[in-house]
Enzyme design. Structure first.
Site, short mmCIF file in Angstrom:
data_model
loop_
_atom_site.label_atom_id
_atom_site.label_comp_id
_atom_site.label_asym_id
_atom_site.label_seq_id
_atom_site.Cartn_x
_atom_site.Cartn_y
_atom_site.Cartn_z
N LYS A 22 0.72 -1.14 -0.03
CA LYS A 22 0.00 -0.18 0.00
C LYS A 22 1.02 0.95 0.05
CE LYS A 22 -0.10 -0.09 4.98
NZ LYS A 22 -0.65 -0.57 6.15
N ARG A 82 -10.56 -0.20 14.82
CA ARG A 82 -10.56 0.48 13.58
C ARG A 82 -11.48 -0.31 12.59
NH1 ARG A 82 -4.58 1.35 11.17
NH2 ARG A 82 -5.14 -0.65 10.27
N TYR A 107 13.82 30.09 9.33
CA TYR A 107 12.56 30.47 9.92
C TYR A 107 12.81 30.58 11.35
CZ TYR A 107 10.32 30.50 5.29
OH TYR A 107 9.67 31.05 4.12
N MET A 117 9.69 24.76 3.80
CA MET A 117 9.11 23.68 2.57
C MET A 117 9.70 23.06 1.54
SD MET A 117 5.67 24.63 0.05
CE MET A 117 4.50 25.28 1.54
#
Ligand SMILES: *Cc1c(COP(=O)(O)O)cnc(C)c1O
Length: 375
Positions: free
Chosen positions: A34, A132, A263, A311
């Site tokens: 997956k 779940r 930052y 980012m």
């Protein structure tokens, strides 16, 4: 390499890891592919796992399963996350096994099988404590419905399964409890004359640490990519990490004592140093929470992350004496540092690191002679 970052994938290592699991477990292995095979590439990883001896493939989404079939892979294949209204007809036509956690799912799948004129293959999922997916309150009703449909050859119950919540802590009392509940669900089915088929419970952690959870088949995810689900390498499998993520330094420069980096100016250097800028940021899968204990390798030397991850980029402290220059390669994860090391510095798990590497990073297969070394 032209892209600033490349994830080199050694598919031979995936085959080798699967082969080792097959040997240790001596039961059929379902390779879990997956999420683009945990970031390693769905189709190539599927082929590699089957070459290594996996008999089954497992995915979360139907779209992933259909992609596997479109690639011509015919191995038994289970897709376990299907919302109401999913394209069950395509699933059944493509011989994709489906998981059942509710009566509604069973009814929808059965109805789809009538429309296409084929018998659906299903695995009954039991909620044994994960809360779940998995049947819980509806379990007896589902069993009675399945008993009726199976007896009439209207549906094929291929397996019965569940998932462990705490397998990475083998001593956790929930493990024994979940195994017990799984066994009593199987007994109940036997009493109701419903053959549970293939019983499967174990994930990677259970393969390593919970032999009682093996049953008839194991579902191996993280291990096949050469990573340990805990930060301790398993004793009986010598894992070969399949991914080596490399980046090129965009820029190398000295910054003076007192300079702040990134930052928020969260780091101020106490002496002049040389930093390297890497075009790999949180949009690429390097969590913003990663702290300065993370390091990349430049010429086999560790260079620690410095300042906040942006980012698209981050900075590493190469040290004033470094000979690094722009264009040099650094290793972000591989045999060293392991994805587990980076995960620790980011407050997460290696699963999230490898599956989170974004689409801006090309995956390039490497031939066996470039294998990343064993750990
Ligand atoms: C992802 C997943 C697995 C594989 O887990 P690993 O810890 O990576 O081995 C097995 N079963 C289910 C239901 C899963 O969602």
């Amino acid at each position: 390499m032209h892209a600033p970052n490349v994830a080199y994938i050694n598919y031979q290592n995936i085959s080798d890891n699967v082969a080792q699991i097959c040997k240790v477990i001596d039961k059929p292995v379902m390779a879990v592919v997956k999420a683009d095979a945990y970031g390693h590439g769905l189709i190539k990883s599927s082929h590699a796992a089957l070459l290594g001896g996996a008999k089954w493939l497992g995915v979360a989404l139907l779209s992933e399963a259909l992609e596997i079939r479109r690639a011509g892979i015919a191995a038994p294949l289970l897709a376990w996350l299907t919302p109401p209204g999913a394209d069950f007809e395509s699933a059944i036509k493509n011989d994709i096994d489906l998981s059942i956690s509710s009566l509604q799912q069973l009814q929808e799948i059965y109805a789809a099988s009538l429309r296409v004129g084929l018998i659906a293959r299903v695995h009954l999922k039991v909620d044994t404590g994960m809360s779940r997916a998995g049947a819980l309150d509806e379990f007896p009703e589902i069993v009675s419905e399945l008993t009726r449909l199976c007896a009439a050859n209207e549906i094929e119950l291929i397996g019965t399964w569940s998932h462990l919540a705490c397998a990475d802590e083998p001593a956790h009392p929930l493990n024994a409890e979940q195994i017990k509940r799984f066994k009593s669900a199987l007994e109940y089915m036997n009493d109701e004359n419903l053959n549970p088929g293939i019983r499967h419970l174990a994930n990677s952690s259970a393969i390593i640490g919970l032999p009682d959870a093996t049953f008839d088949l194991v579902r191996a995810g993280l291990l096949i990519y050469g990573l340990s689900p805990t930060n301790v390498p398993p004793r009986n499998i010598s894992l070969k990490p399949a991914m080596e993520l490399r980046a090129r330094l965009l820029l190398v420069k000295n910054i003076p004592q007192g300079a702040t980096v990134g930052y928020g100016a969260t780091v101020e250097v106490d002496k002049e140093t040389k930093i390297g800028i890497v075009a790999f940021g949180y949009a690429d899968g390097l969590p913003r929470s990663t702290d300065g204990s993370a390091y990349f390798l430049h010429n086999d030397l560790p260079a620690h992350l410095i300042g906040r991850v942006s980012m698209d980029q981050c900075a590493i402290d190469l040290g004033i004496d470094s000979v690094a220059k722009a264009g040099d390669e650094v290793i972000i994860i591989g045999a060293k540092p392991l994805a587990n090391d980076l995960a620790k510095a980011a407050g997460t798990i290696s699963y999230e690191i490898v599956s989170g590497i974004g689409s801006r990073t090309p995956r390039i297969p490497v031939p066996p002679e470039n294998q990343v070394s064993e750990v």
